[in-house]
Scaffold this motif. Structure first.
Motif, PDB file in Angstrom:
ATOM      1  N   VAL A 170      -4.682  -3.330  -9.250  1.00  0.00           N
ATOM      2  CA  VAL A 170      -4.662  -2.076  -8.499  1.00  0.00           C
ATOM      3  C   VAL A 170      -5.968  -1.941  -7.725  1.00  0.00           C
ATOM      4  N   ASP A 171      -5.844  -1.687  -6.427  1.00  0.00           N
ATOM      5  CA  ASP A 171      -7.028  -1.450  -5.578  1.00  0.00           C
ATOM      6  C   ASP A 171      -8.083  -2.532  -5.776  1.00  0.00           C
TER       7      ASP A 171
ATOM      8  N   ARG B  57      -8.293  -1.555 -11.437  1.00  0.00           N
ATOM      9  CA  ARG B  57      -7.502  -1.461 -12.660  1.00  0.00           C
ATOM     10  C   ARG B  57      -6.587  -2.685 -12.701  1.00  0.00           C
TER      11      ARG B  57
ATOM     12  N   ALA C 209      -7.402   7.687  -7.687  1.00  0.00           N
ATOM     13  CA  ALA C 209      -6.364   7.510  -6.672  1.00  0.00           C
ATOM     14  C   ALA C 209      -5.971   8.833  -6.033  1.00  0.00           C
TER      15      ALA C 209
ATOM     16  N   TYR D 165       2.410   5.101  -9.305  1.00  0.00           N
ATOM     17  CA  TYR D 165       1.385   6.122  -9.538  1.00  0.00           C
ATOM     18  C   TYR D 165       2.032   7.496  -9.624  1.00  0.00           C
TER      19      TYR D 165
ATOM     20  N   GLU E 193       0.858  -1.184   0.000  1.00  0.00           N
ATOM     21  CA  GLU E 193       0.000   0.000   0.000  1.00  0.00           C
ATOM     22  C   GLU E 193       0.893   1.233   0.000  1.00  0.00           C
TER      23      GLU E 193
ATOM     24  N   GLN F 123      -8.262   9.369  -3.209  1.00  0.00           N
ATOM     25  CA  GLN F 123      -8.008   8.418  -2.121  1.00  0.00           C
ATOM     26  C   GLN F 123      -6.751   8.760  -1.345  1.00  0.00           C
TER      27      GLN F 123
ATOM     28  N   TYR G 268      -6.030   6.763 -13.926  1.00  0.00           N
ATOM     29  CA  TYR G 268      -6.686   6.380 -12.668  1.00  0.00           C
ATOM     30  C   TYR G 268      -6.799   7.601 -11.766  1.00  0.00           C
TER      31      TYR G 268
ATOM     32  N   SER H 289      -4.026   7.206  -1.799  1.00  0.00           N
ATOM     33  CA  SER H 289      -3.211   5.997  -1.710  1.00  0.00           C
ATOM     34  C   SER H 289      -3.666   5.002  -2.759  1.00  0.00           C
ATOM     35  N   ILE H 290      -2.807   4.056  -3.034  1.00  0.00           N
ATOM     36  CA  ILE H 290      -3.186   2.932  -3.888  1.00  0.00           C
ATOM     37  C   ILE H 290      -2.631   1.649  -3.280  1.00  0.00           C
ATOM     38  N   LYS H 291      -3.280   0.551  -3.630  1.00  0.00           N
ATOM     39  CA  LYS H 291      -2.813  -0.770  -3.219  1.00  0.00           C
ATOM     40  C   LYS H 291      -2.432  -1.536  -4.471  1.00  0.00           C
TER      41      LYS H 291
ATOM     42  N   VAL I  36      -1.680   5.111 -13.236  1.00  0.00           N
ATOM     43  CA  VAL I  36      -0.837   4.010 -12.790  1.00  0.00           C
ATOM     44  C   VAL I  36       0.034   3.594 -13.965  1.00  0.00           C
TER      45      VAL I  36
END
Length: 464
Positions: free
Chosen positions: A421-422, A426, A400, A383, A356, A403, A397, A405-407, A388
């Motif tokens: 992604v998330d 994606r 993000a 990112y 993350e 948010q 994207y 953040s991204i996972k 991304v």
């Protein structure tokens, strides 16, 4: 080895002749399924039968394209991870002028009989003086789906008898679907739309034309119900398209209200779906590469669970069964970087990585895998505030940024990379070209600060 069907003998021998050479290639994926050797193309007609998941797929054991010698290969699995190679299912009937067996579909008819419907191709290029229209041929399987017999009254559909004059002679890629106890089939690449037929008897061998279900005309149409929505996937020579909308069974028309890309590369292509015993919609696709003369070309993507998110767009997540391949786990501590990078102690080219990333100020925040020891080479995943990036692939994207953040969930398998992604909002998949000794992993924050949290890295076990 002698096979019950002697027609598959040459293909089986060709496929096995280079199996050791393919297995020795250090770039070949080890936990993605693929044939022993040969050129792998679209996934066709997945079935669930007697506790086994079955997949069929196009395979040319002789050449690195689809035009001459393409068979339907066959494998089965109890867990969607470990696969057993089975005898080739469908072969070109050269004595009848068939040159290749193109994509198609499989299902059990109303009597419980397994039926394959696929596209039969004729002569190509300089061997073809005038167009020889493709035909749709059927085959009937035994109770274990191992041995297949071609339908005595082939073609099940011919261009002259069953198509419309405006249909392109290369019409192809049938796909079965079922609704309210009725049996339907759509076809692709007609040039004028997606035609639909109904098998009124349910035998999946005899068909009545019902018109155009849609104006969309592309390869490999998949039309199916997912929850309350109807989804169409097509492979339009470019990245796979999705459409989400409604199917009117009374008018045979499909209309969509949402569309987009399943992912941004054509590497993931030639899709097919299967609903399993738990009701999961399993999405299958192949990862295509074509290196002339190579002992292996292509593999299957990790099977995915397809759902519709709250935003009305698809979500794709790898099947949970893939986690059985997890070996030793490395969990580096949370790290905050600003305008710099950090090389981790973990190395490898067959890994699953979850991280993350909080991009509080960085112009780019992410990881580099397959990093060379001198840092000159590597595959960048991360990112930049708008998109991304997976290697050189850009995935817009903007969500993000809201948010913060991204996972990332990354599957690295030699020359294959799959990135979710998330939780599948994606996805990007591709082949990568890296030095065999480039095994490093690096955290990167450029132009500002980023925090890397909940890092887990598993060494993945091979499936063969």
């Amino acid at each position: 080895m002698d096979y019950q069907n002697h027609e598959i003998q040459p293909g089986m021998e060709a496929m096995m002749a280079r199996a050791d050479e393919a297995a020795a290639d250090p770039t070949r994926p080890v936990y993605h399924f693929g044939p022993p050797s040969g050129w792998m193309n679209d996934i066709n007609g997945p079935l669930l039968h007697k506790g086994y998941y079955h997949v069929f797929y196009q395979l040319n054991p002789f050449h690195t394209d689809a035009r001459y010698g393409t068979h339907w290969a066959h494998a089965r699995s109890t867990d969607l991870v470990h696969w057993e190679h089975l005898p080739l299912a469908i072969w070109p009937s050269t004595e009848d002028g068939e040159t290749s067996c193109y994509s198609g579909t499989a299902a059990f008819n109303r009597d419980g009989q397994p039926v394959i419907l696929y596209t039969c191709t004729r002569r190509w290029g300089r061997d073809r003086v005038v167009p020889e229209p493709f035909e749709q041929w059927a085959a009937i399987g035994d109770d274990d789906l191992i041995n297949w017999t071609k339908y005595a009254d082939n073609p099940a559909l011919s261009h002259e008898r069953d198509a419309r004059p405006e249909f392109d002679w290369r019409w192809r890629d049938p796909f079965f679907f079922f609704e309210q106890g009725r049996s339907f089939m759509v076809l692709g690449a007609t040039g004028v739309g997606t035609p639909i037929w109904e098998s009124e008897s349910g035998d999946l061998l005899n068909w009545t034309y019902r018109g155009l279900a849609s104006d969309i005309s592309q390869e490999c149409p998949n039309l199916f119900k997912l929850g309350d929505d109807w989804v169409m996937l097509t492979s339009p020579y470019t990245p796979v398209d999705y459409y989400i909308g409604d199917f009117d069974i009374d008018t045979y028309r499909y209309t969509h209200r949402v569309n987009g890309l399943i992912e941004p590369t054509k590497t993931f292509y030639g899709t097919n779906i299967l609903f399993d015993a738990d009701g999961r919609c399993l999405l299958f696709g192949r990862l295509l590469r074509t290196f002339e003369g190579a002992a292996w070309n292509g593999c299957m993507a990790i099977p995915r669970v397809l759902t519709i998110g709250e935003d009305g767009h698809p979500r794709q997540t790898p099947v949970e069964e893939i986690e059985m391949l997890r070996g030793e786990c490395h969990s580096p501590p949370d790290t905050t970087l600003s305008g710099t990078s950090k090389v981790l102690d973990v190395r490898g080219d067959t890994l699953e990585i979850i991280v993350e990333i909080e991009h509080t100020g960085a112009s780019f925040a992410g990881i580099r895998v397959r990093r060379s020891d001198d840092g000159a080479d590597g595959v960048r995943i991360g990112y930049d505030g708008d998109s991304v990036w997976v290697g050189g692939i850009e995935i817009p994207y903007p969500q993000a940024a809201e948010q913060g953040s991204i996972k990332l969930r990354v599957f690295l398998d030699k020359s294959v990379i799959e990135v979710f992604v998330d939780d599948g909002a994606r996805v990007a998949t591709n082949f990568i070209d890296c030095g065999v000794n480039d095994l490093g992993i690096e955290l990167v924050a450029r132009g500002g600060e980023a925090a890397f949290r909940s890092i887990d890295i598993w060494e993945m076990e091979p499936i063969r």
